[in-house]
Design an enzyme around this catalytic site. Sequence first.
Site, PDB file in Angstrom:
ATOM      1  N   ARG A 245       0.819  -1.223   0.000  1.00 18.20           N
ATOM      2  CA  ARG A 245       0.000   0.000   0.000  1.00 18.20           C
ATOM      3  C   ARG A 245       0.842   1.258   0.000  1.00 18.20           C
ATOM      4  O   ARG A 245       0.423   2.300  -0.490  1.00 18.20           O
ATOM      5  CB  ARG A 245      -0.960  -0.011   1.184  1.00 18.20           C
ATOM      6  CG  ARG A 245      -2.057  -1.061   1.026  1.00 18.20           C
ATOM      7  CD  ARG A 245      -2.910  -1.150   2.244  1.00 18.20           C
ATOM      8  NE  ARG A 245      -2.108  -1.788   3.297  1.00 18.20           N
ATOM      9  CZ  ARG A 245      -2.535  -2.089   4.491  1.00 18.20           C
ATOM     10  NH1 ARG A 245      -3.757  -1.789   4.854  1.00 18.20           N
ATOM     11  NH2 ARG A 245      -1.746  -2.680   5.357  1.00 18.20           N
TER      12      ARG A 245
ATOM     13  N   TYR B 122      -0.870  -1.954  -5.543  1.00 20.19           N
ATOM     14  CA  TYR B 122      -0.985  -3.223  -6.255  1.00 20.19           C
ATOM     15  C   TYR B 122      -1.250  -3.009  -7.744  1.00 20.19           C
ATOM     16  O   TYR B 122      -0.865  -3.838  -8.569  1.00 20.19           O
ATOM     17  CB  TYR B 122      -2.054  -4.088  -5.600  1.00 20.19           C
ATOM     18  CG  TYR B 122      -1.754  -4.302  -4.131  1.00 20.19           C
ATOM     19  CD1 TYR B 122      -0.570  -4.935  -3.742  1.00 20.19           C
ATOM     20  CD2 TYR B 122      -2.593  -3.827  -3.145  1.00 20.19           C
ATOM     21  CE1 TYR B 122      -0.253  -5.094  -2.408  1.00 20.19           C
ATOM     22  CE2 TYR B 122      -2.281  -3.987  -1.803  1.00 20.19           C
ATOM     23  CZ  TYR B 122      -1.115  -4.621  -1.436  1.00 20.19           C
ATOM     24  OH  TYR B 122      -0.800  -4.776  -0.112  1.00 20.19           O
TER      25      TYR B 122
ATOM     26  N   HIS C  53      -7.637 -10.527  -0.618  1.00 23.07           N
ATOM     27  CA  HIS C  53      -7.197 -11.455  -1.663  1.00 23.07           C
ATOM     28  C   HIS C  53      -7.953 -11.264  -2.972  1.00 23.07           C
ATOM     29  O   HIS C  53      -7.337 -11.173  -4.041  1.00 23.07           O
ATOM     30  CB  HIS C  53      -7.353 -12.909  -1.199  1.00 23.07           C
ATOM     31  CG  HIS C  53      -6.330 -13.320  -0.207  1.00 23.07           C
ATOM     32  ND1 HIS C  53      -6.261 -14.610   0.286  1.00 23.07           N
ATOM     33  CD2 HIS C  53      -5.326 -12.641   0.405  1.00 23.07           C
ATOM     34  CE1 HIS C  53      -5.260 -14.710   1.143  1.00 23.07           C
ATOM     35  NE2 HIS C  53      -4.688 -13.515   1.245  1.00 23.07           N
TER      36      HIS C  53
ATOM     37  N   LYS D  69      -4.366 -19.033   0.290  1.00 24.99           N
ATOM     38  CA  LYS D  69      -5.716 -19.360   0.742  1.00 24.99           C
ATOM     39  C   LYS D  69      -6.156 -18.423   1.847  1.00 24.99           C
ATOM     40  O   LYS D  69      -5.321 -17.977   2.615  1.00 24.99           O
ATOM     41  CB  LYS D  69      -5.817 -20.826   1.149  1.00 24.99           C
ATOM     42  CG  LYS D  69      -4.919 -21.233   2.301  1.00 24.99           C
ATOM     43  CD  LYS D  69      -5.092 -22.705   2.574  1.00 24.99           C
ATOM     44  CE  LYS D  69      -4.281 -23.273   3.659  1.00 24.99           C
ATOM     45  NZ  LYS D  69      -3.366 -22.583   4.434  1.00 24.99           N
TER      46      LYS D  69
END
Length: 118
Positions: free
Chosen positions: A4, A25, A46, A64
Amino acid sequence: VGARSLEAAQAFATSLGVPKAHAGYEALANDPDVDVVYVGTVAQTHADCARIALAAGKPVLVEKPLAMNGEEAAELVALAKSRGLFLLEGMWTRFFPAVVKARELLEAGAIGEGVAVS
């Protein structure tokens, strides 16, 4: 490495010996030198991070959970399919030699029919 803030990205990149850091990102995903994106952020982000990378045309490996719910996961799968991109949840046990062998035995009918896995 993307984060970030540029400072956080630079610190993490330096600790791993990675030569490039990105502030955000989107910057990471849009970097032409990035071939694949690994998403290892907090679980709640995610899907958003994977969506950014897929939209930028990058294959994605997501730690995950892939997403926070089925709707988000289905959206990511549809986006990856529509763009012809690889998308995988990082469920590492899938690639254990014992799990691969068990799958082979099940498919061959050597140990009976699989009923449930928990």
